[in-house]
Design a protein around this motif. Sequence first.
Motif, PDB file in Angstrom:
ATOM      1  N   PHE A  12       0.835  -1.202   0.000  1.00 16.76           N
ATOM      2  CA  PHE A  12       0.000   0.000   0.000  1.00 16.76           C
ATOM      3  C   PHE A  12       0.870   1.253   0.000  1.00 16.76           C
ATOM      4  CE2 PHE A  12      -1.938   3.183   2.984  1.00 16.76           C
ATOM      5  CZ  PHE A  12      -2.751   3.793   2.041  1.00 16.76           C
ATOM      6  N   ALA A  15       2.346   1.976  -3.315  1.00 15.60           N
ATOM      7  CA  ALA A  15       1.348   2.419  -4.289  1.00 15.60           C
ATOM      8  C   ALA A  15       0.880   3.843  -4.020  1.00 15.60           C
ATOM      9  CB  ALA A  15       0.150   1.462  -4.286  1.00 15.60           C
ATOM     10  N   GLU A  16       0.724   4.194  -2.753  1.00  8.87           N
ATOM     11  CA  GLU A  16       0.164   5.505  -2.375  1.00  8.87           C
ATOM     12  C   GLU A  16       0.916   6.072  -1.173  1.00  8.87           C
ATOM     13  OE1 GLU A  16      -1.936   7.201  -4.080  1.00  8.87           O
ATOM     14  OE2 GLU A  16      -2.569   5.617  -5.475  1.00  8.87           O
ATOM     15  N   LEU A  19      -0.772   9.055   1.007  1.00 10.34           N
ATOM     16  CA  LEU A  19      -1.902   8.600   1.812  1.00 10.34           C
ATOM     17  C   LEU A  19      -1.419   7.678   2.931  1.00 10.34           C
ATOM     18  CD1 LEU A  19      -4.913   8.557   2.408  1.00 10.34           C
ATOM     19  CD2 LEU A  19      -5.158   6.742   0.683  1.00 10.34           C
ATOM     20  N   ALA A  20      -0.469   6.815   2.630  1.00 11.42           N
ATOM     21  CA  ALA A  20       0.072   5.911   3.658  1.00 11.42           C
ATOM     22  C   ALA A  20       0.702   6.702   4.804  1.00 11.42           C
ATOM     23  CB  ALA A  20       1.085   4.947   3.044  1.00 11.42           C
ATOM     24  N   GLU A 147     -11.295   9.913   0.426  1.00 12.95           N
ATOM     25  CA  GLU A 147     -10.270   9.284  -0.410  1.00 12.95           C
ATOM     26  C   GLU A 147     -10.364   7.780  -0.184  1.00 12.95           C
ATOM     27  OE1 GLU A 147      -6.383  11.755  -0.296  1.00 12.95           O
ATOM     28  OE2 GLU A 147      -7.478  12.135   1.580  1.00 12.95           O
ATOM     29  N   TRP A 149      -8.867   4.004  -1.350  1.00 18.12           N
ATOM     30  CA  TRP A 149      -7.857   3.211  -2.063  1.00 18.12           C
ATOM     31  C   TRP A 149      -8.210   1.737  -1.954  1.00 18.12           C
ATOM     32  CZ3 TRP A 149      -4.806  -0.738  -0.263  1.00 18.12           C
ATOM     33  CH2 TRP A 149      -3.872  -1.237  -1.168  1.00 18.12           C
ATOM     34  N   HIS A 153      -5.841  -0.160  -7.838  1.00 24.05           N
ATOM     35  CA  HIS A 153      -6.498   1.056  -8.313  1.00 24.05           C
ATOM     36  C   HIS A 153      -5.835   2.268  -7.673  1.00 24.05           C
ATOM     37  CE1 HIS A 153      -9.794  -1.306  -9.982  1.00 24.05           C
ATOM     38  NE2 HIS A 153      -9.779  -1.995  -8.859  1.00 24.05           N
ATOM     39  N   PRO A 154      -5.803   3.388  -8.391  1.00 18.73           N
ATOM     40  CA  PRO A 154      -5.330   4.616  -7.751  1.00 18.73           C
ATOM     41  C   PRO A 154      -6.368   5.102  -6.742  1.00 18.73           C
ATOM     42  CG  PRO A 154      -6.149   5.086  -9.958  1.00 18.73           C
ATOM     43  CD  PRO A 154      -6.192   3.592  -9.782  1.00 18.73           C
ATOM     44  N   VAL A 155      -5.969   6.034  -5.908  1.00 22.34           N
ATOM     45  CA  VAL A 155      -6.907   6.623  -4.956  1.00 22.34           C
ATOM     46  C   VAL A 155      -8.020   7.317  -5.732  1.00 22.34           C
ATOM     47  CG1 VAL A 155      -7.203   8.414  -3.211  1.00 22.34           C
ATOM     48  CG2 VAL A 155      -5.207   6.941  -3.135  1.00 22.34           C
ATOM     49  N   ARG A 156      -9.243   7.039  -5.305  1.00 19.60           N
ATOM     50  CA  ARG A 156     -10.430   7.708  -5.869  1.00 19.60           C
ATOM     51  C   ARG A 156     -10.871   8.734  -4.837  1.00 19.60           C
ATOM     52  NH1 ARG A 156     -16.034   5.994  -5.460  1.00 19.60           N
ATOM     53  NH2 ARG A 156     -15.204   4.153  -4.436  1.00 19.60           N
ATOM     54  N   THR A 157     -11.068   9.969  -5.282  1.00 22.11           N
ATOM     55  CA  THR A 157     -11.463  11.051  -4.375  1.00 22.11           C
ATOM     56  C   THR A 157     -12.870  11.516  -4.717  1.00 22.11           C
ATOM     57  OG1 THR A 157      -9.164  11.753  -4.170  1.00 22.11           O
ATOM     58  CG2 THR A 157     -10.864  13.336  -3.502  1.00 22.11           C
TER      59      THR A 157
END
Length: 161
Positions: A12, A15-16, A19-20, A147, A149, A153-157
Amino acid sequence: MTSGTAVNWAGFAAAEPALADTVEARFGAYPHHVLATLRKDGSPRTTGLEVRFLGGELWLGMMPRSAKALDLRRDPRFALQANPGDGTGMGGGDVRIAGRAVEVEDPATRAGYVKEVEPPEPFHLFRTELTEVVRTRVEDDTYLVVEIWQPGHPVRTVRRT
């Protein structure tokens, strides 16, 4: 990475990373959080717990034969809610993680955890496989920003007024 595949904390974070970092900071702000598991009859159970981010994993440690540990042995699905803190501030937002907990019995892995955390023994130790991470926050006193995740997939906002 394929859609729907669970990943560990390191997956995770790779990938992000932004956000992590936010999620880890929210969990680091307070020691106690809320874990939701499923009882034998399928109804939800919520209990308090401490979490640890170590070695690319999000760890859940529990007292021996605790109800939450027995729940996870029976059905590994969980949801974890970061402590929102005092009042209504929610600095950093509201953070939730969902996934599956995998009990760790490997002596070397457990020994490494004990060296870092020094938990009371005996204990159950679970590593997590994440299926969703959600952060909810207020932006400019106008929007509720969510947000979301999921692996692959990318983060969807989503912004709501």
